[in-house]
Design an enzyme around this catalytic site. Structure first.
Site, PDB file in Angstrom:
ATOM      1  N   LYS A   1       0.888  -1.104   0.004  1.00 28.88           N
ATOM      2  CA  LYS A   1       0.118  -0.028  -0.138  1.00 28.88           C
ATOM      3  C   LYS A   1       1.006   1.245   0.013  1.00 28.88           C
ATOM      4  CE  LYS A   1      -4.192   0.186   2.640  1.00 28.88           C
ATOM      5  NZ  LYS A   1      -4.509  -0.115   3.945  1.00 28.88           N
TER       6      LYS A   1
HETATM    7  C1  E4P Z   1      -8.236   0.334   4.547  1.00 32.43           C
HETATM    8  O1  E4P Z   1      -7.272   0.164   3.614  1.00 32.43           O
HETATM    9  C2  E4P Z   1      -8.254   1.608   5.211  1.00 32.43           C
HETATM   10  O2  E4P Z   1      -6.974   1.731   5.913  1.00 32.43           O
HETATM   11  C3  E4P Z   1      -9.483   1.701   5.975  1.00 32.43           C
HETATM   12  O3  E4P Z   1     -10.612   1.058   5.481  1.00 32.43           O
HETATM   13  C4  E4P Z   1      -9.679   3.240   6.643  1.00 32.43           C
HETATM   14  O4  E4P Z   1     -10.889   3.133   7.425  1.00 32.43           O
HETATM   15  P1  E4P Z   1     -11.226   4.478   8.381  1.00 32.43           P
HETATM   16  O5  E4P Z   1     -11.514   5.621   7.623  1.00 32.43           O
HETATM   17  O6  E4P Z   1     -12.417   3.835   9.232  1.00 32.43           O
HETATM   18  O7  E4P Z   1      -9.953   4.395   9.243  1.00 32.43           O
END
Ligand code: E4P
Length: 298
Positions: A122
């Site tokens: 990522k």
């Molecule tokens: C996934 O890749 C993200 O890191 C995650 O869905 C973020 O979610 P949030 O906005 O609830 O922290």
């Protein structure tokens, strides 16, 4: 057997949208797999890793980590999760702040990609993150571009990952757009519509899912993948694993985000990918990561 128990023990009808667990605790993934009968993949991020029970326990008792120990812990966590999930893989996020250069992100990404056979690295949706992704895909590293809040950012992801061997992922964050008074799901719908004109090398992984309505809406929009906290997947199970039917209506949560005609063939650097929410997201991930480290190491 009560109706509720019956629903929770019946495996979920597998939707076309692949389901990933959004978390940093292998035990949670195992429990969700038992509940659903499958888990297609997993996403992690520095905030979720900081909340991992072992890491949080260490930090609470005053045992902070060195960057190397944090990285070793992260590797241990994803190695436990890796065999539990299907071919949507495990997304592992590089540690980046607003000053981290592409080269440093790429070096981390290369290392993280070697941790498990089904890794996706990522990178944040910034110019440096996309440079790192561009280099990574040339070398066969699978990528997931995170902290995406706009169609323009997704257009840039498309350009930067052209030529990738496995489809790249782009992660639009629904809940965080809702938080600022926008209708977050529109960004998923707009990106899907824009990519329909493309060659299919980027898949839409809907993220920041905060409710069952978000999840059902992602199914109805045909999101390729969705990453979901265990809590929401339990709500889905409790409700009997519903799927949206033709009558499904999602009430907008804020102001609508208009679709824009963008030329996917442009060099990615021409798109305006500045987004305040991306900046804030990087700052929060960096702060949560640093909170697990010895002060002098941060
Ligand atoms: C996934 O890749 C993200 O890191 C995650 O869905 C973020 O979610 P949030 O906005 O609830 O922290």
């Amino acid at each position: 057997m009560t109706k509720e128990t019956d629903q929770r023990t019946r495996p979920a009808l597998r939707p076309k949208t692949r389901i990933l667990v959004d978390g940093g605790d292998p035990e949670e993934t195992r429990a969700i797999k038992e509940l659903l009968g499958f888990v297609d993949g997993q996403t992690t991020n520095p905030s979720l890793i900081a909340k991992n029970p072992e890491i949080a326990g260490l930090v609470r008792s005053g045992h902070k980590l060195t960057p190397q120990q944090e990285s070793d812990e992260y590797r241990k966590i994803v190695r436990t999760i890796s065999p539990l999930v299907g071919d949507a893989g495990v997304s592992i996020e590089v540690f980046a702040d607003l000053h981290t250069p592409a080269e440093h992100m790429y070096q981390q990404g290369r290392e993280m990609f070697s941790w498990i056979p089904n890794a996706y690295v990522k990178y944040p949706c910034t110019p440096e993150g996309l440079k790192a992704a561009e280099r990574s895909v040339r070398e066969g590293i699978r990528v997931n571009i995170t902290l995406c809040f706009s169609q323009e950012q997704a257009a840039a992801v498309y350009g930067a990952t052209r030529g990738t061997q496995a489809p790249a992922y782009v992660s639009p964050f629904i809940g965080r757009l809702d938080d600022i008074g926008q209708n977050g799901v529109d960004v998923v719908s707009n990106i899907k519509r824009m990519y329909a004109r493309g060659d299919g090398h980027v898949l839409v992984l809907a993220a920041s899912i905060r409710s069952l309505a978000h999840l059902l809406c992602c199914f109805s929009l045909g999101a390729d993948l969705v990453t979901v906290p265990g809590k929401i997947l339990r709500e889905w199970a409790d409700a009997g694993f519903p799927q949206p039917d033709a009558a499904f209506v999602y009430p907008p949560t804020g102001s609508r985000i208009e679709y824009r005609e963008l030329d996917l063939e442009q060099p990615w650097q021409r798109f305006n990918i500045e987004q305040e929410l991306t900046t804030k997201g990087i700052e929060k991930f960096a702060a949560d990561y640093r909170a697990t480290l010895y002060p002098k190491a941060s």
